[in-house]
Structure formats: C-alpha cells, structure tokens
Design a protein around this motif. Structure first.
Motif, PDB file in Angstrom:
ATOM      1  N   VAL A 278      -9.191   7.842  13.288  1.00 24.29           N
ATOM      2  CA  VAL A 278      -8.389   9.059  13.209  1.00 24.29           C
ATOM      3  C   VAL A 278      -7.127   8.712  12.430  1.00 24.29           C
ATOM      4  CG1 VAL A 278      -7.092  10.780  14.500  1.00 24.29           C
ATOM      5  CG2 VAL A 278      -9.274   9.921  15.405  1.00 24.29           C
ATOM      6  N   HIS A 279      -6.955   9.362  11.286  1.00 27.60           N
ATOM      7  CA  HIS A 279      -5.806   9.069  10.423  1.00 27.60           C
ATOM      8  C   HIS A 279      -4.623   9.939  10.856  1.00 27.60           C
ATOM      9  CE1 HIS A 279      -8.437   6.660   7.962  1.00 27.60           C
ATOM     10  NE2 HIS A 279      -9.274   7.685   7.837  1.00 27.60           N
ATOM     11  N   ALA A 280      -3.860   9.421  11.834  1.00 24.84           N
ATOM     12  CA  ALA A 280      -2.736  10.187  12.381  1.00 24.84           C
ATOM     13  C   ALA A 280      -1.607  10.325  11.375  1.00 24.84           C
ATOM     14  CB  ALA A 280      -2.230   9.517  13.658  1.00 24.84           C
ATOM     15  N   LEU A 281      -1.426   9.311  10.522  1.00 25.28           N
ATOM     16  CA  LEU A 281      -0.418   9.378   9.463  1.00 25.28           C
ATOM     17  C   LEU A 281      -0.993   8.739   8.213  1.00 25.28           C
ATOM     18  CD1 LEU A 281       2.588  10.289   9.053  1.00 25.28           C
ATOM     19  CD2 LEU A 281       3.176   7.857   9.234  1.00 25.28           C
ATOM     20  N   ARG A 282      -1.059   9.537   7.157  1.00 23.96           N
ATOM     21  CA  ARG A 282      -1.577   9.026   5.886  1.00 23.96           C
ATOM     22  C   ARG A 282      -0.442   8.358   5.113  1.00 23.96           C
ATOM     23  NH1 ARG A 282      -6.716  10.976   5.558  1.00 23.96           N
ATOM     24  NH2 ARG A 282      -7.179  12.710   6.982  1.00 23.96           N
ATOM     25  N   GLU A 283      -0.785   7.686   4.026  1.00 25.95           N
ATOM     26  CA  GLU A 283       0.192   6.847   3.320  1.00 25.95           C
ATOM     27  C   GLU A 283       1.494   7.601   3.056  1.00 25.95           C
ATOM     28  OE1 GLU A 283       0.204   4.675  -0.934  1.00 25.95           O
ATOM     29  OE2 GLU A 283      -1.388   4.023   0.447  1.00 25.95           O
TER      30      GLU A 283
ATOM     31  N   VAL B 237       3.931   0.746  15.646  1.00 24.48           N
ATOM     32  CA  VAL B 237       4.045   0.055  14.353  1.00 24.48           C
ATOM     33  C   VAL B 237       2.972   0.594  13.412  1.00 24.48           C
ATOM     34  CG1 VAL B 237       5.048  -2.050  15.287  1.00 24.48           C
ATOM     35  CG2 VAL B 237       2.566  -1.834  15.165  1.00 24.48           C
ATOM     36  N   PRO B 238       3.237   0.565  12.102  1.00 24.71           N
ATOM     37  CA  PRO B 238       2.244   1.061  11.154  1.00 24.71           C
ATOM     38  C   PRO B 238       0.969   0.218  11.174  1.00 24.71           C
ATOM     39  CG  PRO B 238       4.406   0.801  10.101  1.00 24.71           C
ATOM     40  CD  PRO B 238       4.480   0.129  11.427  1.00 24.71           C
ATOM     41  N   THR B 239      -0.152   0.866  10.874  1.00 26.31           N
ATOM     42  CA  THR B 239      -1.413   0.140  10.700  1.00 26.31           C
ATOM     43  C   THR B 239      -1.394  -0.628   9.386  1.00 26.31           C
ATOM     44  OG1 THR B 239      -2.576   1.850  11.949  1.00 26.31           O
ATOM     45  CG2 THR B 239      -3.932   0.384  10.596  1.00 26.31           C
ATOM     46  N   THR B 240      -0.926   0.034   8.335  1.00 22.93           N
ATOM     47  CA  THR B 240      -0.725  -0.623   7.041  1.00 22.93           C
ATOM     48  C   THR B 240       0.624  -0.178   6.503  1.00 22.93           C
ATOM     49  OG1 THR B 240      -1.795   1.157   5.785  1.00 22.93           O
ATOM     50  CG2 THR B 240      -3.198  -0.667   6.549  1.00 22.93           C
ATOM     51  N   GLY B 241       1.102  -0.879   5.481  1.00 18.47           N
ATOM     52  CA  GLY B 241       2.420  -0.566   4.940  1.00 18.47           C
ATOM     53  C   GLY B 241       3.501  -1.260   5.744  1.00 18.47           C
ATOM     54  N   SER B 242       4.755  -0.880   5.505  1.00 15.09           N
ATOM     55  CA  SER B 242       5.866  -1.557   6.157  1.00 15.09           C
ATOM     56  C   SER B 242       6.949  -0.578   6.560  1.00 15.09           C
ATOM     57  CB  SER B 242       6.462  -2.624   5.231  1.00 15.09           C
ATOM     58  OG  SER B 242       7.021  -2.017   4.071  1.00 15.09           O
ATOM     59  N   TYR B 243       7.813  -1.054   7.450  1.00 18.25           N
ATOM     60  CA  TYR B 243       8.954  -0.269   7.913  1.00 18.25           C
ATOM     61  C   TYR B 243      10.163  -1.187   7.951  1.00 18.25           C
ATOM     62  CZ  TYR B 243      11.797   2.741  10.986  1.00 18.25           C
ATOM     63  OH  TYR B 243      12.802   3.507  11.508  1.00 18.25           O
ATOM     64  N   HIS B 244      11.232  -0.754   7.275  1.00 21.08           N
ATOM     65  CA  HIS B 244      12.478  -1.510   7.237  1.00 21.08           C
ATOM     66  C   HIS B 244      13.582  -0.733   7.960  1.00 21.08           C
ATOM     67  CE1 HIS B 244      10.180  -3.442   4.074  1.00 21.08           C
ATOM     68  NE2 HIS B 244      11.097  -4.392   3.976  1.00 21.08           N
ATOM     69  N   VAL B 245      14.295  -1.411   8.846  1.00 24.44           N
ATOM     70  CA  VAL B 245      15.442  -0.845   9.556  1.00 24.44           C
ATOM     71  C   VAL B 245      16.667  -1.650   9.166  1.00 24.44           C
ATOM     72  CG1 VAL B 245      16.491  -0.393  11.802  1.00 24.44           C
ATOM     73  CG2 VAL B 245      14.028  -0.067  11.490  1.00 24.44           C
ATOM     74  N   LEU B 246      17.617  -1.001   8.525  1.00 23.14           N
ATOM     75  CA  LEU B 246      18.820  -1.679   8.031  1.00 23.14           C
ATOM     76  C   LEU B 246      18.448  -2.901   7.184  1.00 23.14           C
ATOM     77  CD1 LEU B 246      21.025  -1.518  11.264  1.00 23.14           C
ATOM     78  CD2 LEU B 246      21.022   0.055   9.326  1.00 23.14           C
ATOM     79  N   GLY B 247      17.369  -2.742   6.407  1.00 26.42           N
ATOM     80  CA  GLY B 247      16.944  -3.791   5.493  1.00 26.42           C
ATOM     81  C   GLY B 247      16.018  -4.824   6.088  1.00 26.42           C
ATOM     82  N   THR B 248      15.791  -4.782   7.403  1.00 27.32           N
ATOM     83  CA  THR B 248      14.931  -5.763   8.066  1.00 27.32           C
ATOM     84  C   THR B 248      13.504  -5.234   8.170  1.00 27.32           C
ATOM     85  OG1 THR B 248      16.755  -6.641   9.380  1.00 27.32           O
ATOM     86  CG2 THR B 248      14.528  -7.063  10.199  1.00 27.32           C
TER      87      THR B 248
END
Length: 224
Positions: free
Chosen positions: A17-22, A55-66
C-alpha cells in the motif's frame, strides 16, 4: 528546517500500500503550512514522517540539516522532543490536574528543572490568554480553552516546529477563531507551523498549502 527528499512510505500487509508516493518537500523557518486531503489520502502519513513518528521507506528526511533516517530510535526521540511540539484534535489533557500542571507536564522529559518548568508554564499560559484559568481543571473549561491549554503544553518547552493534527476538529466557530488567533500569534513570533485539517477556513490560514491525494503531494498557490 525540514526537508523530505524523494521520500516514500509503503506498508505491506500481504500486498503493498503506497501511503506516500515519492515526495520532495522543504519547510523553512517561520513557515505556516496547511495540509489537506480526504481520509486515507496520506496526509497523516506525511505528518508522521515529518514529526519523526515514522521513517520513510525510501528517500531521506533532514531535520535542521541532519539526515534523521540514519539515527536510531533513541536519537530520533531526542530530536523529536527538542525540536517538535504536537497538538491533536482530542486535547489529551489530564483531568484532576490544573491547566498549569498540564502545561508543566509537557516539559517533564525536557532539560528543565522544576522551577524552570513552572516559570515557562506560567509565561506560556499568560501568553495564550489563559492566566485567569491557570488553576482550573480542564473538565471545567470550554473546548476552546482546553485546546489552548494543549497548545500551551506543546509550546512551553520552546519547540522550533509545531505540528497540529485537526486542532479545531471538535470546536465551534467561536472557539475555532480563538485557537487560530493563538496559532497566528505563535507563528508571528517565529514558530514554524504544520497544520493538518479538513476545514477550508483553517486551511486558508496557511501561507503555504499542501494537498495530499492518493499518496501524492502537491503544493498550491494561495488565492490572491
């Protein structure tokens, strides 16, 4: 401040189930972003990723550059507690505790001692126009007052970003206006806001507006 890069979220319950696409999304300091979408569209998934509740399945997430994908749950929890505040539709206040005590309890796991927690709680309650209700039990308060206590609890510890999930969903129009006025004031002071809502009037408050449809995110220009 916050940046999703090619982020997706997929749940596999026998079939994907693709809850969030790219998704690519940048949220700058002081932004006021509103997020709309039908039930099941993916907006709660987006909020959970931004708030480090998932957390994302793929891709990345940056918070204040981290890049927080690379952090363990303990470190993600520390970032969540230091940088983010949360308010919800159903308040989640403790009955039998005063408004002031509820606000103080929101800082129990922060870096503040008891005296500092009390000072910050008093300052925040006053700032949100609830000084006269500081010692009231939430059960004796109106819905709008209870939600403003919830806002005070979320921001007393000085977060950088406030996430709001349907913050006016249980309120009448007068109490909705009071809560929106409080949010406007906090944003004017520099607090970054991300507000998920079904209410068009609440969505119109945002200077940036995101719509989520079947897991796809699109930003729309505010009406002139």
């Amino acid at each position: 401040m916050l940046e999703l890069r090619s982020a997706t979220k997929t749940y596999d319950d026998g079939h994907p189930v693709h809850a969030l696409r790219e998704t690519d999304l940048f949220i700058g300091e002081g932004d006021y972003l509103t997020v709309t979408g039908a039930s099941g569209s993916g907006k709660s998934t987006l909020l959970n990723l931004l708030g480090l509740l998932d957390v994302p399945t793929t891709g990345s997430y940056h918070v204040l550059g981290t890049p927080v994908n690379e952090l363990g749950e303990t470190h993600r929890g520390a970032v969540r507690g230091q940088v983010f505040g949360f308010i919800f539709q159903n308040f989640h206040l403790l009955a039998g505790r005063s408004a002031l005590e509820n606000v103080e309890m929101g800082m129990l796991y922060g870096p503040y001692g008891r005296r500092e927690r009390r000072r910050l709680a008093r300052e925040t309650v006053e700032r949100l126009g609830l000084g006269h209700r500081a010692h009231a039990d939430p059960r004796m308060m109106s819905g709008g007052e209870r939600q403003r206590v919830a806002v005070a609890r979320a921001v007393a510890g000085r977060p950088r970003v406030l996430f709001c999930d349907e913050p006016t969903g249980n309120l009448d129009s007068a109490n909705t206006d009071n809560v929106l006025e409080a949010l406007r004031g906090l944003n004017a002071e520099g607090l970054t806001l991300v507000v998920v809502t079904h209410d068009r009037a609440v969505a119109a408050e945002g200077r940036r507006r995101i719509a989520v449809t079947d897991g796809s995110v699109a930003e729309h220009e505010p009406a002139a």
